[in-house]
Design a protein around this motif. Structure first.
Motif, PDB file in Angstrom:
ATOM      1  N   UNK A  77      -0.405  40.529  84.396  1.00 28.65           N
ATOM      2  CA  UNK A  77      -0.070  41.289  83.183  1.00 28.65           C
ATOM      3  C   UNK A  77       1.275  41.980  83.356  1.00 28.65           C
ATOM      4  N   UNK A  78       1.463  42.579  84.530  1.00 34.60           N
ATOM      5  CA  UNK A  78       2.689  43.324  84.763  1.00 34.60           C
ATOM      6  C   UNK A  78       3.895  42.421  84.693  1.00 34.60           C
ATOM      7  N   UNK A  79       3.810  41.272  85.344  1.00 37.01           N
ATOM      8  CA  UNK A  79       4.970  40.390  85.325  1.00 37.01           C
ATOM      9  C   UNK A  79       5.210  39.844  83.931  1.00 37.01           C
ATOM     10  N   UNK A  80       4.122  39.635  83.189  1.00 39.39           N
ATOM     11  CA  UNK A  80       4.309  39.192  81.804  1.00 39.39           C
ATOM     12  C   UNK A  80       5.063  40.254  81.013  1.00 39.39           C
ATOM     13  N   UNK A  81       4.670  41.496  81.243  1.00 38.61           N
ATOM     14  CA  UNK A  81       5.369  42.573  80.528  1.00 38.61           C
ATOM     15  C   UNK A  81       6.832  42.653  80.953  1.00 38.61           C
ATOM     16  N   UNK A  82       7.059  42.470  82.253  1.00 44.09           N
ATOM     17  CA  UNK A  82       8.434  42.511  82.728  1.00 44.09           C
ATOM     18  C   UNK A  82       9.253  41.411  82.064  1.00 44.09           C
ATOM     19  N   UNK A  83       8.669  40.228  82.000  1.00 49.44           N
ATOM     20  CA  UNK A  83       9.399  39.117  81.385  1.00 49.44           C
ATOM     21  C   UNK A  83       9.672  39.399  79.914  1.00 49.44           C
ATOM     22  N   UNK A  84       8.648  39.886  79.224  1.00 52.06           N
ATOM     23  CA  UNK A  84       8.836  40.180  77.800  1.00 52.06           C
ATOM     24  C   UNK A  84       9.908  41.235  77.611  1.00 52.06           C
ATOM     25  N   UNK A  85       9.867  42.252  78.470  1.00 52.23           N
ATOM     26  CA  UNK A  85      10.868  43.312  78.354  1.00 52.23           C
ATOM     27  C   UNK A  85      12.248  42.767  78.672  1.00 52.23           C
ATOM     28  N   UNK A  86      12.282  41.856  79.629  1.00 47.44           N
ATOM     29  CA  UNK A  86      13.574  41.276  79.994  1.00 47.44           C
ATOM     30  C   UNK A  86      14.176  40.551  78.800  1.00 47.44           C
ATOM     31  N   UNK A  87      13.310  39.927  78.006  1.00 48.25           N
ATOM     32  CA  UNK A  87      13.814  39.203  76.854  1.00 48.25           C
ATOM     33  C   UNK A  87      14.395  40.151  75.809  1.00 48.25           C
ATOM     34  N   UNK A  88      13.676  41.214  75.534  1.00 50.99           N
ATOM     35  CA  UNK A  88      14.170  42.090  74.463  1.00 50.99           C
ATOM     36  C   UNK A  88      15.191  43.101  74.977  1.00 50.99           C
ATOM     37  N   UNK A  89      14.954  43.630  76.151  1.00 48.46           N
ATOM     38  CA  UNK A  89      15.826  44.713  76.624  1.00 48.46           C
ATOM     39  C   UNK A  89      16.913  44.210  77.558  1.00 48.46           C
ATOM     40  N   UNK A  92      15.758  44.311  83.975  1.00 44.85           N
ATOM     41  CA  UNK A  92      14.497  44.543  84.679  1.00 44.85           C
ATOM     42  C   UNK A  92      14.579  45.843  85.467  1.00 44.85           C
TER      43      UNK A  92
END
Lengths: 102, 626, 491, 503, 166
Positions: A77-89, A92
């Protein structure tokens, strides 16, 4: 004589290492690694206690197993969130993620 | 109808109510209603007086309210003292009200004037009939209110408005003292009714210095109302009101209420150890008598001269009461009411004619308005104590009493008598003798195109009636006729017989002093042997002192308007910036605290995470080692 | 093995699995059906839980799972808030189209199940599992608006904060296990009696870090404002009530059952004080409604902690900390979800969460504004609202158990809180609606459109308003409920 | 005896409120009529209650209604009236009617306006009639919220500041009171929230420290509401910003909630603690009397001036209450204390009538005529506005304690009673009276006397509606001033009863 | 020193040493690589503690799955170089102090607490996979079922989050 305390001290040190990573690292993936270290430290405790303090049952080991499983879930879950955040923001580094404050 | 005396005040009250609600639509635009009210009251008062002389007494009481376990009873008393006041007020007020019909004829607020007059008459009669401190205080305040309203009758004139304000506030200072006195009395006697209070005091409920204090505090109210030193400053200013008002309120009745109060509560004063309270009364009265008279000498405003004269005469009455001259003081009150009302109405007639108050702009009016002149002179003679006019008898009685108890104060009285003749002589010469100095040619064409002329009959007739009283009333107190007044109004224990053998000498001496005053006036103003200008040059400081009224007004202005204003503004700022400031500061601090604290919420995860661990550590450390 | 005590959980589990299937088969353009199905299912699942509130107490599944009225109460709370939040979500996602709408509803139902487990866990392993379960779903839900920068940030922050906090808590659990040799909460109690006080304090604080994070108590609160501001509003509403409630359930059970009071009472009292004060002070200067409600939620955690501190054996509802807390939570669920629902509706109309943009709402949308006003006053604790009684009960519990000073702190804080709650009211009724002048100086008509009051929104507001206000007039039923439910299973 | 009469009085406004809610916003006339009818009906209901009231037993609580409300907490719905509350209830209902009449011309959001007034009425009436602490508290708070909105929406330019200040300040007090209520509850046995029972029990009688603590809670609530000296600064702001009718109810009724609380609750409930702190209360009261008058004198805003005069007048009330408290345990002072307390209660009513009228009068000149309240902006208005001038002078004279008007009866009784107990403070308060006289007369002088300021040459005098708003109050001032016995008798009976509980 | 102790110290050194690399390395790929020996060191400790099954799972999940996941994440975000600039934030010193203090606290507790004494006569049961499986289907069934749901949910969540919005 090797005893419970030895394991507990190692666990404590490992926990502190993980803590250090969590509070000082910028990269969110490394922070996640730090958290994994902390969970491992707790697991050492659990397994060690199971042997030395509660040998009659296997609750400590069961607990450790569950923690390992949950750590995996957490990592996913955490890495998924990191990836998603990386896309929008587009970063990392957690200290760069601060649109919201105060 | 003695038991129905309480109806008397209600007659003017009814008139007042009628005028307030139906004013201009009433007969005579309200004036007739008002006159009807007071004349009926006056007749009632005379009837009551007659019955009381015949021995009737009444005390009607009822429960005002039950406070706690104790009912507070109040009521009306009819005894010689109140009966004579009732009659005097009724008669004088009737005449003045009738006179006002002429005097106020041109005023746009005509009905309102009569409404106020009726209200005043009600209040005054109510006060007179009171048998308790509550009612007397209530009447006291109500007459004060009417005085305030009537002084400020021409409210659009700033001077009148200011004078009204000053009058009310100054007398309120006296009332403050009176209220404290009443509270002390109630605390120790548990009653407000005069008879019960006095009985308790005789029973020892209130004694010693506290009793003196209570009496002096009550007297404080009288000082304010009767314009005694040091609260005298409002009365000259009060002359801004219409002249009938000055005659009724500020000469005959209301200002005399202070004297009446002292007489009414005389047992209180008498009970004071060593007559301390009475001595205070006497000294205040004596000082006032002289001080006011001196100021009258340099005044140019005809009404103000009369006002100083009133203050001075009220001082005499106080002086009389203060030296156990109970009868004398009250007698002077009655005679003074008539002749001073006469003088004021006469002055009003003059002012009506010449449209100025300034003596310097009058002169020679004797020819133009004979009725006014002769009645005025009758009043003046009465005032200055020339026998056989009314004032002679009463003033002489006072001086005799003073001599019996306080020879020092007798000197005050004598000096006052001399000054009275002096300033009245000055006034009479300036106003009526010589030739007319007023009537600025330009202005003369406008409203007073003609030279001064006699006032209408509605004004002159009351003058004539009052003059009759001024001339003859003194005899009721004459020893030669057996002093019927003294037999009617007296107070057991308060006797003031001059030392044996001095009576006749004193009599002569006081006549001589009065005549000397007249002579001095003649010397200065008529024959100009010692012209007033030269006197002025000889002692400029004295003249300035008198013109500035001993700087008392200035002192009060400085203290109350200056310092008081400062305190007031300081309080306002204190409230706004300190008290409210603290309140707002609390809110501001909370907000700033929040604003500052929110920087802990950096928005950066590493701070948050650090604080999790730090939080754990801190809590553990604090809990275990602190 | 007797599965009857687990009927509520089984119902919820079956519902969740059914919804997974439904989500798979539902057409991509109409995932709302999943939400409606979830609401329907949750309403059904409500009844077995309700029965448990007045039922007996039993330890099920080898003593790892407590089935008692206390847990039942929290199950009801979780389910009710789930229903309301899904309702609000159906409203919210009209304007936030996402392919995962169905997944979100499914996850919410799963989370309800996790919350139920949290409240009922009687074993450290189960408890940890339940907490992680709930947390993991929370992280996902918080970050579920992937296109939204704030939502992504919220997800990241929430995740790391939560992971760190639960790692600390796990360490604490491991110590408890070590000291007692068992993971069963009820067995722990007896064995910890001889443990040294220092150890107990450390363990308690380590555990408090994880549970304090769940309930947003200072100093484990810092995720709250950022997550509340960034996460999708219905999710925030859910976190603010259900997640907090379950956190309190776990906290109460662990503290009351396992740990001796001496180890934690002072600490929790201090945490309560600081939470109330910090939350309220920081809320004073917030301009974003969600952020303001976040700080408010921290403060409310502080109030509710008073109920945790106030252990007393007093009979009757006045004086019992737990029943006060339960009552408060029940009121808080309706009030807070209601407030967030209005925030959703307003944001739909204005596209903003700024409190300043509530200006003139009282004129444009009187119903929504009136509801919001009621919620704000309720959060302040003004009668007659449920939270007024909640505060009364909390303070009386504090007084009864000797914590008068805590009640005084609570009262001072209530005053401070009034300022910012009234800020919303002020905007709605006292500020004129924004009417920016056009270039030539004329003012346009109202540029902010009125709130669209859909039937769904009305229903949600009606239920939440009723829940927030009716107990203010007639608290009796809820009092009895809280009283019954405060009987947490004791051995 | 009809049961449920007091409930009728309390809840009629809510019934009207419900009707108003159903009315469309545009039906302004209908809204006003409904509000007027409701308040009139409530007034009639209160008159009916008064008719059913046995005045010969005015000291005992009558028309009692007691039913269970929250059985699990032992909270009951307990209403009753005695000689203390009944006059206040009548004052409330009549003033609300007058406020509605006066507010006929309020065009801004009339529906909400009337709704809030009706809600406010219920709150105020409830406080006066409730005899269960929680019922009391709930009504107490309910009366707070509508006033916040009335100030905050229909107020003047600084309404936002004033409204929140009012709300915050009074909330501090009411929450402190809540705490004290709980403290009292936990020390009662059997535990109860019923005031009557608690007055008999005096739960904290044995523990002075705790009693003092509980006292402070109640004190804060009531003192802020009164407002007593250092807690008064919300009042001028609230008054200045509130719309006229709001000011009227604020001054006339809401302030009385505080003094009512002192008399109804603090005196009988915590007499020993009150006794211990009576000196402090008396000092604050005396300060309020003098200081309030001085600050009032410094004001140039007419509303602020009247507001500070309220501080001054409430100082007299509190002096009476403090004197009553000081008499605890001293039977010798019992009678003086009763007199002072009578005066205090009387002053509540007098101040309600008089200051209510004064705020109406300020509103008349400000709202619809001059649009300024600067005392120095006027001058010579008597010429143009004789009726208005007459009314204002009547009210101001009543306020400064002129005999024959309502205020005098009250002040006189206070001083009469309090002098025996606190002579020095009474004298100080009397000095305050002198200052009061000075500033009211000075105000009259500046506004009505002197030459007419040409700016106001075209002002119209009172119209019919305004006259009818003011006439009842003027009549009350005069009638009670002239013949206070019935009212004082009613109050006295209640005060004797209350003093018998102060032991 | 017994052989067991030697092994223990060796494993502890490996674990803590790798851990130190993880937390200090400037290159994130190195850090991720160091995770493997650290986790294996813990695995060794598990074996020393007679927890063979746990050790196995540790190898499978941690050393296998999680490390791979992390590496994937690094590659997806840093392009595989691991050199993303500064790795350490400004609060290193404070962080070190807090870490040290925490370590001290935990060690103090570990040393000074009298941990639960083993019940008299209790012997270590055999922690065979079979026994553990029995436990999961018996006493710990709830945990087992719960974990499976959490796995499902995490899967859903991770997919939902990680998938690009179409």
């Amino acid at each position: 004589m090797l005893g419970l305390t030895h394991y507990l001290v190692v666990a404590a040190l490992l926990f502190a290492l993980g803590l250090f990573a969590v509070v000082t690292r910028r990269n969110s993936v490394t922070i996640l690694m730090g958290i994994e270290l902390m969970l491992n430290a707790a697991n050492i405790n659990l397994v060690a206690f199971n042997k030395y303090a509660a040998p009659g049952a296997m609750q400590g080991q069961i607990f450790a197993l569950i923690v390992i499983t949950l750590a995996a879930c957490e990592a996913a879950v955490g890495l998924a969130l990191v990836l998603a955040a990386y896309r929008t923001l587009e970063t990392v580094y957690v200290d760069e993620i601060n649109i919201m404050k105060w | 109808m003695t038991h129905l005396a309480w109806v008397i005040p209600l007659l003017p009250l009814a008139a007042f109510t009628a005028i307030v609600f139906a004013g201009p639509r009433l007969p005579g635009r309200g004036a007739y209603v008002s006159i009807a009210g007071i004349v009926l009251a006056g007749v009632g008062g005379l009837i009551v007086l007659g019955e009381v002389i015949g021995g009737a007494r009444a005390d009607v009481t009822y429960t005002w309210a039950v406070l706690g376990a104790r009912p507070i009873t109040v009521g009306f008393v009819v005894d010689p003292l109140s009966a004579i006041m009732l009659a005097m007020v009724g008669v004088v007020a009737s005449l003045i009200t009738i006179y006002s019909v002429g005097y106020m004829a041109a005023d746009p607020h005509y009905p309102r004037f009569f409404a106020y007059m009726s209200l005043f008459q009600f209040s005054m009669l109510f006060l007179v009939l009171a048998d308790n401190f509550l009612f007397i205080y209530a009447g006291w305040e109500l007459v004060g209110l009417c005085s305030y309203l009537l002084i400020g009758f021409w409210f659009e004139r700033p001077a009148a408005a200011r004078a009204a304000l000053k009058a009310f506030v100054t007398t309120r200072v006296g009332d403050f003292s009176m209220m404290i006195g009443i509270l002390i009395i109630f605390l120790h006697t548990g009653s407000l009714r005069f008879d019960e209070v006095f009985r308790s005091i005789q029973g020892g409920a209130l004694t010693g210095p506290l009793l003196t204090a209570a009496a002096v505090l009550v007297f404080g109210g009288a000082v304010g109302k009767s314009a005694q030193v040091p609260l005298h400053t409002w009365l000259p200013d009060a002359m801004e009101g219409p002249t009938p008002v000055s005659a009724l309120i500020h000469a005959a009745t209301m200002v005399a209420a202070g004297v009446y109060l002292v007489a009414r509560t005389y047992p209180l004063f008498l009970a004071s150890p060593d007559h301390t309270a009475l001595t205070v009364v006497a000294y205040i009265g004596g000082i006032t008598a002289v001080v006011a008279a001196t100021m009258g000498v340099v005044e140019d405003d005809i009404k103000r001269v009369l006002a100083y004269s009133t203050i001075s005469q009220l001082g005499y009455m106080m002086l009389g009461l203060g030296v156990l001259g109970y009868t004398a003081g009250m007698f002077h009150l009655i005679t003074h009411a008539f002749f001073k009302a006469l003088l004021f109405l006469g002055a009003g007639s003059v002012i009506h004619a010449v449209a100025t108050n300034n003596l310097k702009q009058m002169g020679g009016l004797a020819r133009a308005m004979p009725w006014t002149t002769w009645t005025f002179i009758a009043g003046t003679l009465a005032l200055t104590g020339i026998p056989p006019f009314a004032g002679f008898f009463s003033k002489d009685a006072i001086l005799a009493a003073v001599f019996a108890h306080h020879p020092v104060l007798w000197a005050f009285g004598a000096a006052g008598a001399f000054l009275t003749s002096l300033y009245m002589g000055r006034l009479v010469w300036y106003a009526f003798a010589g030739s007319y100095r007023g009537g600025d040619p330009a202005a003369a064409t406008a409203s007073h195109a003609h030279a001064p002329h006699e006032s209408p009959a509605v004004m002159v007739v009351p003058l004539a009636i009052l003059a009759v009283f001024a001339v003859f009333l003194g005899w009721v107190g004459s020893e030669t006729l057996g002093n019927p007044f003294g037999r009617f109004i007296n107070f057991p224990g308060a006797t003031a017989e001059p030392p044996a053998g001095t009576g006749a000498g004193l009599l002569v001496l006081s006549i001589a002093i009065a005549v000397a005053g007249w002579a001095a006036a003649g010397a200065i103003y008529v024959w100009r042997l010692v012209p007033s200008e030269s006197l002025r040059r000889a002692a400029p400081w004295a003249y300035t002192l008198l013109v500035r009224r001993y700087y008392v007004d200035d002192l009060y202005a400085w203290v109350f308007l200056g310092v008081g204003g400062l305190v007031m503004r300081a309080a306002g700022l204190f409230d706004r910036y300190v008290i409210d400031g603290l309140v707002n500061l609390t809110g501001w601090l909370a907000r700033q605290f929040g604003l500052g604290l929110r920087y802990v919420q950096t928005g950066r995860e590493e701070t948050y995470l650090l604080l999790v661990f730090l939080g754990v550590l801190v809590i553990v450390v604090v809990r275990l080692w602190w | 093995m007797d599965l009857r005590p687990l009927i509520p959980e089984l119902t919820l589990g079956l519902l969740a699995l059914g919804l997974v299937v439904l989500d798979l088969v539902a057409p991509p353009e109409d995932k709302r059906i999943v939400g409606w199905a979830a609401i329907a299912g949750l309403i059904v699942a409500l009844f077995p839980s309700l029965l448990q509130v007045s039922g007996g107490s039993v330890l099920a599944i080898y003593d790892t799972y407590a089935v008692d009225p206390f847990a039942g109460f929290f199950k009801v709370v979780a389910i009710v808030s789930g229903i309301l939040v899904i309702g609000a979500g159906l409203e919210f996602f009209r304007d936030h189209p996402t392919a995962h709408e169905g997944d979100i509803y499914v996850l919410i139902v799963f989370m309800v199940l996790g919350l139920a487990a949290m409240a009922a866990a009687a074993d450290l392993i189960v408890l940890f599992l339940a907490i992680e379960w709930v947390s993991l779903i929370s992280y996902v839900l918080a970050g579920s608006l992937k296109a939204d920068r704030k939502s992504s940030e919220a997800g990241i922050k929430y995740f790391f904060y939560g992971a760190a906090a639960s790692a600390v808590m796990l360490y604490g659990f491991s110590y408890l296990y070590g000291a007692a040799g068992t993971t069963n909460l009820y067995a722990l109690a007896g064995r910890l009696r001889t443990a040294p006080p220092g150890f107990l304090v450390v363990a308690a604080v380590l555990i408090l870090a994880g549970l304090g994070f769940k309930i947003s108590a200072v100093p484990f609160h810092q995720w709250t404002p950022d997550v509340y501001e960034g996460a999708p509003t219905p999710i925030v509403a859910f976190l603010s009530v259900a997640s907090k409630a379950a956190g309190f359930a776990a906290l109460l059970r662990v503290l009351y059952v396992a740990l001796p009071p001496g180890a934690w009472i002072g600490i929790v009292a201090a945490v309560a004080t600081v939470s109330m004060s910090l939350g309220n002070l920081l809320a004073l200067s917030q301009g974003n409604i969600k952020r303001m409600l976040a700080y408010s939620s921290i403060a409310h955690a502080g109030y509710m902690l008073i109920g945790v501190v106030a252990i007393s054996a007093a009979p009757g509802v006045l004086g019992s900390g737990i029943s006060a807390l339960l009552f408060y939570l029940a009121g808080y669920v309706f009030t807070n979800v209601g407030a967030f629902s209005v925030a959703i509706a307003v944001a739909r109309a204005t596209g903003s969460d700024a409190i300043a943009d509530y200006a003139g709402l009282g004129q444009r949308s009187p119903l929504a504004a009136a509801a919001m006003g009621a919620f704000m006053l309720a959060l302040t604790g003004i009668p007659p609202t449920a939270l007024f009684w909640g505060k009364v009960f909390l303070f009386s519990a504090a007084i009864e158990s000797g914590f008068l000073w805590l009640a005084i702190v609570g009262i001072l804080n209530s005053v401070v809180s009034l300022y910012y709650y009234v800020g919303v009211i002020r905007a709605m009724w006292q500020m004129p609606p924004a009417q920016p002048a056009t270039a030539d100086g004329r003012t346009e008509g109202e540029i902010t459109p009125p709130v669209i009051e859909t039937p769904l929104l009305r229903a949600v507001l009606a239920v939440t308003t009723a829940g927030a206000v009716v107990p203010g007039f007639f608290p009796d039923a809820l009092v009895r409920l809280a009283q019954t439910a405060s009987l947490l299973l004791k051995l | 005896m009809v049961s449920g009469l007091l409930s009728l009085v309390v809840w009629i406004p809510i019934a009207g409120l419900v009707v108003l809610l159903a009315l469309p916003r545009g039906q302004v006339r209908a809204i006003r009529v409904v509000a007027l009818v409701t308040t009139l009906a409530d007034f009639l209901a209160s008159v009916w209650a008064a008719a059913a009231f046995d005045f010969s037993q005015a000291g005992t609580l009558q028309l009692t209604e007691q039913t269970r409300w929250i059985p699990s907490l032992g909270v009951t719905y307990h209403l009753a009236a005695d000689g203390l509350s009944l006059p206040l209830v009548l004052l409330t209902t009549i003033l609300t009617v007058l406020c509605v009449i006066y507010s006929w011309r309020v065009d801004l959001r009339p529906k909400e306006y009337m709704i809030l007034f009706l809600l406010l009425e219920t709150g105020m009436l409830g406080v006066f009639l409730a005899l269960d602490f929680f019922l009391f508290y709930v009504f107490w708070e309910v009366s707070l919220i509508p006033m916040y909105f009335i100030i905050g929406i229909w107020g003047g330019p600084r309404r936002i500041y004033a409204a929140i200040k009012f709300f915050l300040y009074t909330l501090v007090g009411s929450l402190a009171m809540l705490l004290s209520i709980l403290i009292v509850y936990f020390h009662s046995s059997p535990r109860t929230f019923d005031m009557v029972a608690l007055f008999q029990q005096k739960p904290l009688a044995g523990d002075l420290h705790l009693a003092v603590l509980a006292f402070w809670g109640f004190f804060l609530a009531f003192a802020i509401k009164v407002p007593m000296f250092p807690f008064h600064t919300w009042l001028p702001d609230a008054h200045v910003e509130a719309p006229t009718a709001g000011s009227v109810l604020l001054a006339a009724i809401l302030l009385k909630l505080g003094t009512y609380g002192f008399v109804r609750i603090l005196l009988p409930l915590l007499p020993a603690a009150f006794h211990a702190l009576a000196g402090m209360v008396a000092v604050l009261a005396a300060i309020a009397a003098v200081y309030g008058a001085l600050v009032a004198m410094a004001q140039t805003d007419l509303k602020k001036l009247v507001a500070y005069s309220s501080v001054n007048h409430m100082g007299y009330v509190m002096l009476g209450v403090a004197a009553a408290a000081a008499a605890q345990g001293q039977p010798a002072l019992r009678n003086a204390a009763t007199i002072a307390l009578n005066g205090a209660t009387m002053q509540m009513l007098a101040h309600g009538v008089i200051t209510g009228a004064l705020f109406f009068l300020v509103g008349v000149i400000y709202d619809y005529r001059a649009h300024t309240r600067g005392v120095n902006d006027f001058g010579g208005l008597w010429e143009r506005l004789p009726v208005y001038t007459g009314m204002t002078m009547l009210a101001m004279l009543a306020s400064l304690g002129l005999p024959g008007l309502m205020g005098f009866v009250a002040e006189f009784s206070i001083f009469l009673g309090a002098y025996q107990i606190y002579p020095a403070f009474t004298v100080a308060a009397l000095a305050g009276v002198v200052i009061t006289v000075a500033f009211f007369l000075w105000t009259i002088y500046r506004i009505f006397w002197g030459p007419l300021n040409a700016r106001w040459a075209a002002l119209p005098d009172l119209d019919g509606r305004e006259t009818w708003t003011l006439a009842p109050l003027a009549a009350l001032m005069i009638a009670v001033g002239l013949y206070p016995a019935p009212l004082v008798g009613t109050i006295n009976a209640a005060m004797i009863e209350i003093m018998s509980l102060v032991r | 020193m017994s052989g067991e102790a030697v092994v223990f110290y060796l494993l502890a050194a490996v674990t803590l040493g790798s851990g130190a690399v993880i937390v200090t390395s400037g290159n994130i790929v190195h850090a991720a690589a160091a995770l493997v020996p650290a986790l294996l060191g813990v695995t060794g400790l598990y074996i020393l503690l007679n927890a063979e099954f746990v050790a196995g799972i540790q190898v499978l999940i941690y050393a296998g799955a999680i490390t791979v996941l992390i590496l994937f994440a690094i590659m997806l975000t840093e392009g595989g170089t691991g050199l993303g600039g500064r790795q350490r934030n400004e609060q290193t010193a404070v962080g070190a102090a807090v870490a040290a203090a925490m370590a001290a606290l935990l060690i103090a507790v570990a040393v000074r607490t009298n941990w639960a004494p083993p019940a008299a006569g209790a012997t270590l049961p055999s922690y065979t996979p079979g026994a553990i499986g029995q436990s999961f289907l018996g006493r710990n069934i709830l945990v087992f079922e719960g974990t499976s749901i959490v796995l499902l949910v995490s899967l859903m969540g991770a997919i939902m989050i990680a998938r690009r919005e179409d």
